[in-house]
Every structure is written in structure tokens, then in C-alpha cells.
Design a protein around this motif. Structure first.
Motif, short mmCIF file in Angstrom:
data_model
loop_
_atom_site.label_atom_id
_atom_site.label_comp_id
_atom_site.label_asym_id
_atom_site.label_seq_id
_atom_site.Cartn_x
_atom_site.Cartn_y
_atom_site.Cartn_z
N PHE A 111 0.81 -1.21 0.00
CA PHE A 111 0.00 0.00 0.00
C PHE A 111 0.85 1.27 0.00
CE2 PHE A 111 -3.10 -3.10 1.33
CZ PHE A 111 -4.29 -2.64 0.78
N ASP A 112 2.07 1.19 0.53
CA ASP A 112 2.95 2.36 0.57
C ASP A 112 3.71 2.57 -0.73
OD1 ASP A 112 2.19 2.81 3.20
OD2 ASP A 112 3.84 1.60 4.01
N ASN A 113 3.97 1.49 -1.50
CA ASN A 113 4.82 1.57 -2.69
C ASN A 113 4.05 1.51 -4.00
OD1 ASN A 113 7.21 1.72 -1.16
ND2 ASN A 113 7.24 -0.51 -0.92
N LEU A 114 2.75 1.37 -3.95
CA LEU A 114 1.95 1.33 -5.17
C LEU A 114 2.21 2.57 -6.02
CD1 LEU A 114 -1.78 0.39 -5.29
CD2 LEU A 114 -1.08 2.58 -6.20
N ARG A 155 3.83 8.23 -3.67
CA ARG A 155 3.56 6.83 -3.98
C ARG A 155 2.52 6.29 -3.00
NH1 ARG A 155 7.31 4.61 -7.26
NH2 ARG A 155 6.68 2.51 -6.63
N GLY A 156 1.87 5.21 -3.37
CA GLY A 156 1.00 4.49 -2.46
C GLY A 156 -0.39 5.08 -2.31
N GLN A 159 -3.55 3.28 3.60
CA GLN A 159 -4.07 2.01 4.09
C GLN A 159 -5.09 2.28 5.19
OE1 GLN A 159 -1.03 -0.75 5.09
NE2 GLN A 159 -2.42 -2.44 5.51
N SER A 164 -9.41 2.38 -0.72
CA SER A 164 -8.10 1.77 -0.97
C SER A 164 -8.16 0.29 -1.33
CB SER A 164 -7.19 1.98 0.25
OG SER A 164 -6.89 3.34 0.43
#
Length: 395
Positions: A111-114, A155-156, A159, A164
Motif C-alpha cells: 500500500f505504501d509503494n503502489l 507513492r501508495g 491504508q 483503498s
């Protein structure tokens, strides 16, 4: 009456701003919650107004669009496709297919790097309304508030936000699901293969070791293209299946390895008739974490009456049984209940130096307020057959 009128006025104003494109997505408030491994998981808490908009967009637009697109092996955050459906599909797949190797994988900080750019491009495949695309872009770029500081990594997705999960599923639908189903399995796969994905956690089963190793290598390259990678500590390739026990015994390696998926430890079992079966039990991490939380809560409830604490523990055990009471877990469930009994007895005795509560008195208290640790779920094959009704179980 005045409050009702004000709420209606605010909803009308919100509706107007959405149609004019004047709605501004506020930043979410970040809260760190502890994880079992000692780290923290960042959760984004949106404003009430933003929750209303996200709920409407997710339930009325995104879910109807993508439910017809998502593949059968995709579970998690989807209507009627919960954790037990994924566990059933995995168990039946391993037992009924020629599966000898298991890849248990987890995408690191998904969720942080999407990648937001790819996210928008994927959405535009099915959504032609530019206003909706702009609204989703506003949510992606809203940033987070930590105290009085605003930050945005670029990014991301937050969450914990309502929208989301469906966005994450749509992202992995293009990055992982379609690639596995239409590209890798049909072009490179030779033997039997099963796939079960629950959000960013997935398990892939293979008949041949060389296929499993090739898939793992290709998957790393595929994820890297979209700014993702697999968690090194949570990604394992192990020998598993009907022949794992005999082959490891020939090499003098002991029992076959196990793997955890959705809170369940999966292991190889041979029935009395000599038939292979996938055994399941609550994972050790989940058991320890739950018992630790119960112990801490019992300390806080020392001032309450015995019956009140017993009723609370009964609700906790009932929730535990609702999830973990699957066929084959009777011994594990009994051990968990016994551990809770010991914690309860110890907590009662520590209320006073003169307290001498015995097991017999505790048993009477438990008999009134606690449920019996019985199996509450059908066998995986039975439930999966009812849910699929002849359709492909892991399409």
C-alpha cells in the motif's frame, strides 16, 4: 429537527461540489498501529465527509465495474469472497491437483509503494469518466497529516481508507492476476498450478520445482517493473504435498515444512487410510498475540466482577472459534481454551492474597458464560462446491 436540516444541507452542498469538480480531498490523519513482528502499520483516517464520498464511489461505481473483471483466484475485500473462501480454495487445490511445491509470498509495503501513475493508467482501461478519474487522483495525492505536518511521498494509497482496497485489487489485477493467468500459466506452465491471492498476500502451487523457481524469478522482474518487490522474510519456496513426507524422509530431513496463510498454519497430514490431506491449525504467532492481549486486558479488568469478566472472555473465545474452528483443529482449539482458562484463574487469584479460587469454581463459571470449543465450519470441499456450483474454483 435543526440538526437533520443542517445534515441535509451539507449533503446537498457536498453533492454540488462533486458535480462541479470543486470537491477537495482533505489529507488523512496517520495513525501507527503495532504489528506482531514488532513494527508498525500506518493507517489513514479520513474525514467523515471524505468517507461518505469514498463509500459511494466504491460501492456504487468501482465494485460493480471490477467485480465482473476480477479473476476467480482473487479474494479479499470483495463481496462474498472472504478469508475462508480463499482457505477452502487453497486446501482443495493442493489436495486435488498434483501440487509438490508451494510459493508463499507477500509484497513488501504494497500500500505504501503502489505506483500512482500506473494506478491511474489501469483505471482508465475501464473508466471513461474524467471527473471520476480526477476525483480518485485527488484522493491519491491528498497526503497525510502527522500531528501538524503534511507529507506526501508521491507513492501508495492510504491504508485504511474505504476506497483503498478496491483500488489495490484493481492494481494487482493488472500487475499480478492477468499476468499469471494469461501470460505465465498459459505460455510457460507445463504441469499443474494453482493460485490463491488475498489482497497483497498470495500462495502459488506448482507440480515441478523448475517451474516454481522460474516463476519466482519472473515474478520478481514483473513486480520491479511496477515499483514493487517481495518481502524477503515472508517469501518462501517449500516442498509440500502428497509426496513431500516420503521424499524428505529419504533424504533424512524430517517432517515437511509448513507455511502460514491468513492466520492458519498449513501442514501435510496422512489419514488412517493412507490418503494425503492438508492439515490446518491456528498459527503460533496468532495464538501468542491473542493470549498476550487477553493477559493485558485481564490486568485492566481486575476491578470488575467475576461473571462480567467471564462473559467478556466468552465473547473473545466465541470470536476466535468463529474464525479458527475449521475441521481438524479440535486439539488446537482445546489447547487455546485451556491457556485462556489458566490466564483467567491466575488473574482471579491475583486480585487478593486471600483469593483461593479453585478449578472446580472456575469450571462452574466457565460453564455458564463460555461456548463449547466445537467445529463451526464445513470441510473445504463441501463449502467450495456449494459456492462455485460447477464453475472453476481457481480460474
Amino acid at each position: 429537527m435543526g440538526n437533520v436540516c443542517r445534515r441535509e444541507d451539507r449533503l446537498i452542498d457536498l453533492h454540488g461540489r462533486l458535480h462541479r469538480g470543486a470537491y477537495r480531498a482533505p489529507p488523512v490523519r496517520r495513525v501507527e498501529i503495532p504489528k506482531p513482528d514488532g513494527g508498525t502499520r500506518p493507517l489513514g483516517i479520513a474525514t467523515l465527509e471524505d468517507k461518505i464520498v469514498q463509500k459511494a464511489v466504491a460501492d456504487m461505481i468501482l465494485v460493480p465495474i471490477y467485480e465482473s473483471e476480477f479473476l476467480g483466484f482473487s479474494y479479499g475485500f470483495r463481496p462474498g469472497r472472504g478469508a475462508h473462501n480463499a482457505l477452502d480454495a487453497l486446501t482443495v487445490g493442493i489436495e486435488q491437483r498434483k501440487i509438490n511445491w508451494i510459493l508463499d509470498a507477500d509484497i513488501r509495503a504494497f500500500f505504501d509503494n503502489l505506483d500512482r501513475g500506473w494506478m491511474i493508467r489501469f483505471l482508465e482501461h475501464r473508466i471513461g469518466d474524467k471527473r471520476l478519474i480526477r476525483l480518485i487522483t485527488k484522493w491519491l495525492n491528498a497526503g497525510v497529516m502527522e500531528g501538524t505536518d503534511w507529507t506526501d511521498t508521491g507513492r501508495g494509497v492510504p491504508q485504511g481508507a474505504i476506497v483503498s482496497p478496491v483500488l489495490a485489487n484493481a492494481y494487482l489485477h493488472y500487475v499480478f492476476d492477468l499476468w499469471v493467468h494469461k501470460s505465465w500459466r498459459k505460455r510457460k506452465g507445463k504441469g499443474d498450478m494453482i493460485v490463491v491471492r488475498y489482497a497483497d498476500d498470495f500462495v502459488v502451487g506448482f507440480q515441478h520445482q523448475w517451474e516454481a523457481e522460474s516463476f519466482l524469478s519472473d515474478l520478481r522482474e514483473r513486480l520491479a517493473r511496477f515499483g514493487l518487490d517481495m518481502h524477503p522474510d515472508k517469501t518462501r519456496l517449500i516442498a509440500f504435498g502428497r509426496f513431500a513426507k516420503a521424499r524428505r524422509k529419504e533424504r533424512g530431513q524430517g517432517k515437511p515444512e509448513t507455511f502460514d496463510f491468513l492466520g492458519m498454519t498449513h501442514f501435510c497430514v496422512t489419514t488412517l487410510r493412507g490418503k494425503f490431506r492438508v492439515g490446518r491449525k491456528p498459527s503460533r504467532k496468532r495464538v501468542r498475540r491473542t493470549l498476550r492481549r487477553i493477559k493485558e486486558e485481564l490486568r485492566k479488568r481486575r476491578h470488575m466482577g467475576k461473571h462480567e469478566v467471564a462473559r467478556w472472555l466468552g465473547r473473545v473465545i466465541n470470536g476466535w472459534l468463529n474464525y479458527y474452528a475449521v475441521p481438524g483443529t479440535s486439539k488446537a482449539l482445546s489447547r487455546f481454551v485451556i491457556a485462556v482458562k489458566r490466564l483467567f484463574l491466575r488473574a482471579l487469584r491475583r486480585r487478593s492474597q486471600k483469593d483461593r479460587t479453585e478449578w472446580s469454581a472456575l469450571a462452574r463459571l466457565i460453564g455458564v458464560h463460555w461456548p463449547e470449543p466445537t467445529i463451526r465450519h464445513p470441510w473445504p470441499g463441501q463449502r467450495l462446491a456449494v459456492n462455485t456450483q460447477g464453475r472453476s474454483r481457481m480460474r
